[in-house]
Design a protein around this motif. Structure first.
Motif, mmCIF file in Angstrom:
data_model
loop_
_atom_site.group_PDB
_atom_site.id
_atom_site.type_symbol
_atom_site.label_atom_id
_atom_site.label_comp_id
_atom_site.label_asym_id
_atom_site.label_seq_id
_atom_site.Cartn_x
_atom_site.Cartn_y
_atom_site.Cartn_z
ATOM 1 N N ALA A 180 0.860 -1.188 0.000
ATOM 2 C CA ALA A 180 0.000 0.000 0.000
ATOM 3 C C ALA A 180 0.892 1.233 0.000
ATOM 4 O O ALA A 180 2.083 1.146 0.286
ATOM 5 C CB ALA A 180 -0.897 0.008 1.236
ATOM 6 N N VAL A 181 0.286 2.359 -0.320
ATOM 7 C CA VAL A 181 0.973 3.642 -0.225
ATOM 8 C C VAL A 181 0.335 4.416 0.916
ATOM 9 O O VAL A 181 -0.894 4.540 0.979
ATOM 10 C CB VAL A 181 0.857 4.453 -1.535
ATOM 11 C CG1 VAL A 181 1.391 5.865 -1.362
ATOM 12 C CG2 VAL A 181 1.576 3.740 -2.664
ATOM 13 N N ASP A 240 0.949 2.317 -10.323
ATOM 14 C CA ASP A 240 0.191 1.107 -9.992
ATOM 15 C C ASP A 240 -1.254 1.520 -9.725
ATOM 16 O O ASP A 240 -1.551 2.120 -8.701
ATOM 17 C CB ASP A 240 0.787 0.413 -8.777
ATOM 18 C CG ASP A 240 0.153 -0.929 -8.490
ATOM 19 O OD1 ASP A 240 -1.052 -1.107 -8.768
ATOM 20 O OD2 ASP A 240 0.850 -1.810 -7.977
ATOM 21 N N SER A 241 -2.150 1.163 -10.623
ATOM 22 C CA SER A 241 -3.535 1.627 -10.531
ATOM 23 C C SER A 241 -4.375 0.889 -9.499
ATOM 24 O O SER A 241 -5.491 1.295 -9.215
ATOM 25 C CB SER A 241 -4.219 1.535 -11.890
ATOM 26 O OG SER A 241 -4.274 0.183 -12.301
ATOM 27 N N LEU A 242 -3.856 -0.201 -8.936
ATOM 28 C CA LEU A 242 -4.631 -0.977 -7.973
ATOM 29 C C LEU A 242 -4.072 -0.929 -6.555
ATOM 30 O O LEU A 242 -4.723 -1.390 -5.623
ATOM 31 C CB LEU A 242 -4.728 -2.435 -8.430
ATOM 32 C CG LEU A 242 -5.446 -2.653 -9.749
ATOM 33 C CD1 LEU A 242 -5.416 -4.126 -10.132
ATOM 34 C CD2 LEU A 242 -6.869 -2.136 -9.700
ATOM 35 N N LEU A 246 -3.603 5.009 1.401
ATOM 36 C CA LEU A 246 -4.011 5.551 2.688
ATOM 37 C C LEU A 246 -3.458 6.963 2.796
ATOM 38 O O LEU A 246 -2.244 7.147 2.738
ATOM 39 C CB LEU A 246 -3.474 4.692 3.834
ATOM 40 C CG LEU A 246 -3.616 5.248 5.241
ATOM 41 C CD1 LEU A 246 -5.076 5.426 5.614
ATOM 42 C CD2 LEU A 246 -2.913 4.350 6.242
ATOM 43 N N VAL A 247 -4.346 7.945 2.869
ATOM 44 C CA VAL A 247 -3.931 9.329 3.047
ATOM 45 C C VAL A 247 -4.207 9.703 4.494
ATOM 46 O O VAL A 247 -5.350 9.615 4.956
ATOM 47 C CB VAL A 247 -4.677 10.285 2.085
ATOM 48 C CG1 VAL A 247 -4.273 11.731 2.347
ATOM 49 C CG2 VAL A 247 -4.402 9.903 0.639
ATOM 50 N N GLN A 290 -5.390 -5.099 7.863
ATOM 51 C CA GLN A 290 -6.254 -5.625 6.810
ATOM 52 C C GLN A 290 -5.461 -5.870 5.528
ATOM 53 O O GLN A 290 -5.593 -6.924 4.902
ATOM 54 C CB GLN A 290 -7.401 -4.660 6.536
ATOM 55 C CG GLN A 290 -8.286 -5.079 5.384
ATOM 56 C CD GLN A 290 -9.320 -4.010 5.014
ATOM 57 O OE1 GLN A 290 -9.527 -3.045 5.733
ATOM 58 N NE2 GLN A 290 -9.954 -4.195 3.879
ATOM 59 N N ILE A 291 -4.642 -4.903 5.130
ATOM 60 C CA ILE A 291 -3.856 -5.031 3.902
ATOM 61 C C ILE A 291 -2.874 -6.194 4.011
ATOM 62 O O ILE A 291 -2.726 -6.995 3.081
ATOM 63 C CB ILE A 291 -3.121 -3.709 3.581
ATOM 64 C CG1 ILE A 291 -4.130 -2.609 3.247
ATOM 65 C CG2 ILE A 291 -2.112 -3.892 2.459
ATOM 66 C CD1 ILE A 291 -5.009 -2.903 2.049
ATOM 67 N N ILE A 292 -2.212 -6.315 5.154
ATOM 68 C CA ILE A 292 -1.253 -7.408 5.346
ATOM 69 C C ILE A 292 -1.977 -8.750 5.324
ATOM 70 O O ILE A 292 -1.524 -9.706 4.712
ATOM 71 C CB ILE A 292 -0.455 -7.204 6.648
ATOM 72 C CG1 ILE A 292 0.478 -6.013 6.479
ATOM 73 C CG2 ILE A 292 0.320 -8.464 7.032
ATOM 74 C CD1 ILE A 292 1.127 -5.534 7.759
#
Length: 110
Positions: A8-9, A35-37, A41-42, A100-102
């Protein structure tokens, strides 16, 4: 260089520094176009200041709708206290996002 291996970014902006939003937008759009997908997280920091942009204003200032058509987007307001006595709910939300991402990435690679 590191984006191909990223899960993620996480992009942090100063909610109270209005003059830097055009630059922050440009840098974010350049970074994320690779990477469009990739989930984004801002973190809108300094939400506790009176002159801070609200979350909807940050969404518009960064033109997130232009780059988040097919990606997961999380826009979370955060702040920190000088004495460290308070942890904002945004920090907890960030922790949950990362977990969640992990978890999702682990399920895909197993």
């Amino acid at each position: 260089m590191y984006l191909p291996r990223a899960l993620a970014v996480i992009y942090v902006v100063d909610s109270a520094d209005h003059s830097r939003f055009p630059l922050a937008k440009r840098h974010l759009h350049q970074l994320i176009q690779q990477d469009s997908l990739l989930p984004l997280l801002v973190l809108a920091n300094k939400q506790d200041l009176a002159n801070a942009y609200h979350i909807t204003e940050i969404h518009d200032a960064l033109a997130l709708s232009e780059i988040c058509v097919h990606r997961k987007l999380f826009l979370i307001g955060t702040h920190a206290t000088m004495d460290g006595s308070e942890i904002s709910s945004g920090i907890e939300d960030t922790r949950e996002f990362l977990a969640q991402i992990i978890s999702e990435n682990s399920a895909v690679t197993v």
